[in-house]
Enzyme design. Structure first.
Site, PDB file in Angstrom:
ATOM      1  N   ARG A   1      -5.088   1.541 -16.638  1.00  0.00           N
ATOM      2  CA  ARG A   1      -6.075   2.182 -15.756  1.00  0.00           C
ATOM      3  C   ARG A   1      -6.403   3.586 -16.263  1.00  0.00           C
ATOM      4  O   ARG A   1      -7.510   4.082 -16.076  1.00  0.00           O
ATOM      5  CB  ARG A   1      -5.504   2.311 -14.335  1.00  0.00           C
TER       6      ARG A   1
ATOM      7  N   ASP B   1      -2.381   3.083 -11.413  1.00  0.00           N
ATOM      8  CA  ASP B   1      -1.384   2.009 -11.417  1.00  0.00           C
ATOM      9  C   ASP B   1      -1.134   1.545 -12.842  1.00  0.00           C
ATOM     10  O   ASP B   1      -2.079   1.429 -13.624  1.00  0.00           O
ATOM     11  CB  ASP B   1      -1.920   0.801 -10.639  1.00  0.00           C
TER      12      ASP B   1
ATOM     13  N   ALA C   1     -12.218  -4.968  -5.049  1.00  0.00           N
ATOM     14  CA  ALA C   1     -12.073  -3.576  -4.612  1.00  0.00           C
ATOM     15  C   ALA C   1     -13.355  -2.761  -4.768  1.00  0.00           C
ATOM     16  O   ALA C   1     -13.566  -1.809  -4.029  1.00  0.00           O
ATOM     17  CB  ALA C   1     -10.934  -2.914  -5.383  1.00  0.00           C
TER      18      ALA C   1
ATOM     19  N   ASN D   1      -9.251  -2.277 -14.765  1.00  0.00           N
ATOM     20  CA  ASN D   1      -8.458  -2.605 -13.591  1.00  0.00           C
ATOM     21  C   ASN D   1      -7.731  -3.930 -13.833  1.00  0.00           C
ATOM     22  O   ASN D   1      -7.353  -4.241 -14.962  1.00  0.00           O
ATOM     23  CB  ASN D   1      -9.358  -2.625 -12.347  1.00  0.00           C
TER      24      ASN D   1
ATOM     25  N   TRP E   1     -15.608  -6.667 -13.382  1.00  0.00           N
ATOM     26  CA  TRP E   1     -14.431  -6.874 -12.525  1.00  0.00           C
ATOM     27  C   TRP E   1     -13.855  -8.284 -12.714  1.00  0.00           C
ATOM     28  O   TRP E   1     -13.011  -8.736 -11.964  1.00  0.00           O
ATOM     29  CB  TRP E   1     -14.809  -6.629 -11.049  1.00  0.00           C
TER      30      TRP E   1
ATOM     31  N   GLY F   1       0.807  -1.214   0.000  1.00  0.00           N
ATOM     32  CA  GLY F   1       0.000   0.000   0.000  1.00  0.00           C
ATOM     33  C   GLY F   1       0.833   1.254   0.000  1.00  0.00           C
ATOM     34  O   GLY F   1       1.839   1.359  -0.688  1.00  0.00           O
ATOM     35  N   GLU F   2       0.412   2.193   0.805  1.00  0.00           N
ATOM     36  CA  GLU F   2       1.000   3.530   0.802  1.00  0.00           C
ATOM     37  C   GLU F   2       2.014   3.661   1.921  1.00  0.00           C
ATOM     38  O   GLU F   2       2.321   4.750   2.357  1.00  0.00           O
ATOM     39  CB  GLU F   2      -0.119   4.547   1.009  1.00  0.00           C
TER      40      GLU F   2
ATOM     41  N   ASP G   1      -3.694   7.910  -9.088  1.00  0.00           N
ATOM     42  CA  ASP G   1      -3.692   6.506  -8.691  1.00  0.00           C
ATOM     43  C   ASP G   1      -3.881   5.578  -9.889  1.00  0.00           C
ATOM     44  O   ASP G   1      -4.517   4.531  -9.779  1.00  0.00           O
ATOM     45  CB  ASP G   1      -4.782   6.245  -7.650  1.00  0.00           C
TER      46      ASP G   1
END
Lengths: 309, 588
Positions: free
Chosen positions: B348, B323, B557, B417, B493, B196-197, B321
């Protein structure tokens, strides 16, 4: 993988859909009868809550938790929390819903997830508690209405400590065009120092995983100063007895929020427990006696803005 | 681990009693290399190392697919549901499939009976960013290999489910995790990491498939040293990007992000691995002027050394964001009488890229979604032409409690995604599962992190249209033309698979496995699996019949991110099962 997210409405949806997700465990009477109080504190977070070299749980919040449990005549059970991306996540993971990976507490709650009775070191902020977020179709819904923030017991502040052998005083941040400064990554000091003065300090900012690592870099001469929370810096200064490492009194006009209050949080349904704890802590705060707990760790206690009238 | 010993021994006795054709044989490198040509097994994620997800099977076709029938369903059981994003693997009549919470199941592919299961014991307090999913296993020799939420690689004996070896790829306490299926090439397991971040730095690593020993490691952020192991000795193998500080200010490269969370593909023609990288950290792009290499990029690596052979950055200085992890698919096409060896990827950020496979040179790029606001187009090198008004504001300059709101399309969940697209050698088209949504982003200072004030970004995702978000698109990589589209109410998805007989399969969150005519987009078949499909279907042949399988189980997600999109999917129920289909015997 996710800009830091605040809008966690889906979890509200999950909650609505699955009544099993709700946290009505341990009503007040049952909690008192159980003989223990489970208090959420952050893991490895000196001087607030951590384990010392002997493996004992210590820290300001641990001592406060112990005091609350003692006053209630209950055993203290610490619930160590790993911080997630932001406060809303922590409140969800450790207070009102439980962690997504936890399925091992069926004896306690229908959801099978363990939660704290009360969480410490929760900022006291009405705007946060009553924040609304847009959920579509013209509706703004409360986002943090499953918990209640109560009992501010400390005021927290951003501060700067510096090595006076290398920099006599840090009166303004402009000196950090010429001196390296350490910060914990993904914090307001990191954001602020890399963006003020059109980014002119950016090349002097050194990012670390923790304030302790940044401080160590100052001890070793890699950086001249460290910016972090007052409590963390005072604790680190107390650990490194040195005439040259000093707390500065620099102010940070470019910073949005320089001070904030720290309190407790309980579930909305557990207000009665919250009032009980307020009854225990409030006299200590009003009289200033709580400062003695902070002194044990070399930290100055500052009265919360809530009481500062 | 929860081996069901009694059951296993009973079944192994049964196996022993059965014909030789069912006798297990070890999966070889050759099997992996030939996976796109063989029809009786699926031994790679992607139905071939190039990940075209194209099957040469033709028994099932546009005429008879309407008669497809479920033959068995298998439940992952327990209370551990949430998103099921795996692609099944089939070897010698046994299906190996992973499930949420780092579980693996071996199932009799004829009957749906469980042979064994493995439950990874996950430590307390891991923080998976985007649901507790797993995207599938790899097979090699007698091993079934997969990555866990606490960032380990685990190799299981394919007959018993017992652990043969286990290796730590990253420290979960620092935020590392693995959800992608491992890629297995030349006796090596090649894996990336999710993170993550929290200051994670992405990397691609190769492990010896037999022993689990680390062979090389390649960080994906400029300035970090790569290593290779020679005779058990760790040897420096060059700094990624040459040196630190070329495209990052200060020391931000040390914690630069660029996680390789979706795994990679391999092209035997050029002997190159293709991995994508995630967004840079910190999320506020104003703090890190520069391209921030190699974040939001595609990398081609040498599988023997981990050397970066070429790179292509889709979103320099990303602030949305976006990615750059989406799969890179190798394919050849004819143009002006010449064969072009190319790769394609749908990002994305809403653009579809066709690159020269050997060099990474930009051939062409075009939008594959209807609305892109952050860039007005691509220049002749494929670099985006930014719309500066559409970059989220600098939180340090937020005045009051909430900064200015910026509306951007696509949303941060992307025009596309993780869900893999498919390439048909028959039609020459890519079948791309995409979504039409946008986001509002604003900065706010009423937020906290670990007891400290924090500058957060608030955001919400919105559908662009009332009647659909998901769009399954047939896209011509030579022209950028959309040949057909299918609009879906909920966001898509799940992955896509196509066959030589002009069928395109995918699933939707409403629960349907759907089959389309690859040329026209006409829906020819659908079956509701009872929970949303966010996995990827496969097809194979067994006992002279063609089977189709897909995992079902709504999650991932999308339901985690709130806003109006969450409302649209809030009534979909969770699940966790495999559905397997074939034609009735009458067709034989």
């Amino acid at each position: 993988m996710g800009i830091n997210q605040r809008v966690f409405l889906p979890f509200l949806l999950v909650l609505t859909l699955l009544s099993a997700g709700q946290a009505f465990s341990r009503p007040y009477d049952e909690l008192l009868a159980s003989g223990f109080l489970r208090v959420g504190v952050y893991e490895n977070f000196p001087p607030y809550s951590f384990k010392n070299a002997d493996g004992e749980a210590v820290g300001i919040d641990v001592d406060i938790a112990q005091h609350i449990a003692d006053e209630m005549g209950l055993e203290l059970e610490l619930f160590w929390m790993l911080p997630d991306e932001d406060l809303a996540d922590d409140l969800r993971n450790y207070l009102w819903r439980g962690h997504v990976l936890d399925h091992d507490h069926k004896h306690e709650r229908l959801s099978g997830k363990k939660v704290a009775d009360v969480m410490l070191r929760v900022p006291y902020d009405r705007n946060f508690n009553y924040a609304r977020g847009y959920i579509g179709q013209g509706v703004y819904a409360y986002q943090n209405d499953l918990i209640v923030m109560m009992m501010p017991y400390q005021r927290e502040t951003w501060k700067l400590a510096h090595n006076s052998d290398r920099l006599e005083a840090a009166r303004t941040l402009a000196v950090f065009q010429y001196h390296p400064i350490g910060v914990e990554m993904e914090t307001v000091p990191a954001f602020m120092l890399t963006s003020v003065f059109n980014g002119n300090l950016r090349n002097q900012v050194r990012h670390f995983r923790s304030p302790a690592q940044a401080f160590q870099a100052m001890v070793e001469g890699e950086v001249t100063a460290v910016m972090a929370m007052r409590g963390e810096l005072e604790w680190l200064l107390a650990q490194h007895a040195s005439d040259s490492l000093k707390m500065g009194d620099t102010t940070f006009p470019a910073m949005g929020k320089q001070h904030w209050d720290i309190g407790i949080a309980v579930r909305e349904a557990d207000r009665q427990l919250g009032y009980h704890i307020e009854g225990i802590l409030e006299p200590l705060v009003m009289s200033g006696e709580i400062a003695s707990i902070f002194e044990r760790y070399g930290v100055t206690w500052e009265v919360p803005a809530f009481y500062d009238f | 681990m929860k081996p069901s010993h009694g059951k296993y021994f009973a079944i192994s006795a049964l196996v022993a009693a059965m014909s030789l054709s069912w006798q297990a044989h070890a999966v070889t490198n050759d099997d992996l290399l030939q996976d796109h040509l063989t029809t009786d097994r699926i031994v790679t994620d992607g139905m071939g190392l190039q990940k075209q997800r194209y099957s040469p099977l033709t028994k099932l076709n546009t005429d008879n697919v309407k008669d497809l029938r479920p033959v068995w369903a298998f439940s992952f059981g327990g209370e551990k549901q949430r998103g099921q994003e795996a692609q099944p693997i089939i070897v010698d009549g046994v299906m190996y499939v992973s499930a949420s919470y780092s579980r693996v199941f071996a199932v009799d592919a004829r009957t749906g009976e469980e042979l064994w299961e493995y439950n990874a014991r996950l430590p307390d307090g891991i923080m998976p960013c985007c649901d507790v999913i797993n995207r599938g296993v790899g097979v090699y020799d007698n091993l079934v290999i997969f990555g866990t939420l606490d960032a380990r690689l685990v190799a299981l004996d394919k007959d018993t489910g017992r652990v043969v070896w286990r290796k730590t790829v990253g420290d979960y306490q620092e935020g590392y995790s693995i959800t992608a299926a491992p890629l297995i090439v030349n006796d090596k397991i090649i894996t990336g990491v999710a993170g993550g971040e929290f200051g994670v730095v992405g990397k691609v690593e190769a492990y010896d498939a037999k022993t689990g020993n680390l062979l090389w490691t390649r960080p994906t952020v400029e300035g970090h040293m790569g290593y290779i192991w020679k005779d058990g000795q760790q040897v420096e193998n060059g700094i990624t990007g040459g040196e630190a500080g070329k495209t990052w200010p200060g020391d931000l490269w040390k914690t630069g992000g660029a996680a390789t969370w979706l795994g990679g593909s391999y092209d035997p023609d050029t002997n190159l691995l293709f991995f994508g990288t995630g967004n840079p950290a910190p999320w506020n792009s104003h703090l890190r002027p520069g391209d921030n290499l190699y974040s939001s990029s595609r990398l081609a690596l040498n599988p023997d050394t981990g050397e970066i052979v070429w790179s292509f950055q889709t979103t320099p200085n990303d602030g949305w964001d976006y990615d750059g992890v989406n799969e890179v698919i190798s394919f050849d096409y004819e143009e002006n009488g010449k064969t072009v060896k190319a790769v394609a990827t749908a990002d994305r950020n809403g653009f579809f890229y066709v690159l020269e496979r050997e060099s990474g040179d930009f051939i062409r790029g075009f939008p594959f979604v209807d609305k892109i606001t952050w860039a007005s187009g691509l220049d002749e090198n494929g670099r985006p032409i930014f719309n500066d008004d559409n970059r989220p504001g600098n939180p340090a300059k937020t005045e009051g409690t909430q900064g200015q709101t910026v509306t951007t399309a696509p949303s941060f969940l992307g025009g596309k995604n993780w869900m893999p697209m498919a390439y048909s050698q028959e039609t020459g088209l890519f079948y791309v599962p995409s979504n039409e949504w946008e986001m509002d982003i604003w900065n706010e200072d009423v937020t906290y992190r670990k007891g400290a004030a924090y500058l957060g970004a608030g955001f919400t995702i919105r559908p662009i249209h009332e009647d659909y978000i998901g769009v399954l698109r047939a896209i011509d990589p030579k022209t950028g033309e959309e040949v057909w589209r299918y609009n879906n109410y909920a966001p898509l998805w799940g992955g896509v698979m196509t066959t030589k007989s002009n069928l395109v399969f995918t699933g939707n969150p409403e629960g349907y496995l759907m089959a389309f005519d690859a040329k026209t987009g006409e829906m020819l078949y659908r079956f509701n699996t009872g929970s949303g499909i966010v996995g990827t279907p496969v097809t194979w042949e067994m006992d002279d019949e063609q089977y189709v399988s897909v995992v079902s189980g709504w999650g991932g997600a999308v339901p985690l991110w709130g806003g109006e999109v969450a409302q649209r999917v809030s009534n979909f129920n969770q699940g966790g099962s495999v559905f397997t289909f074939k034609l009735p015997k009458a067709y034989e």
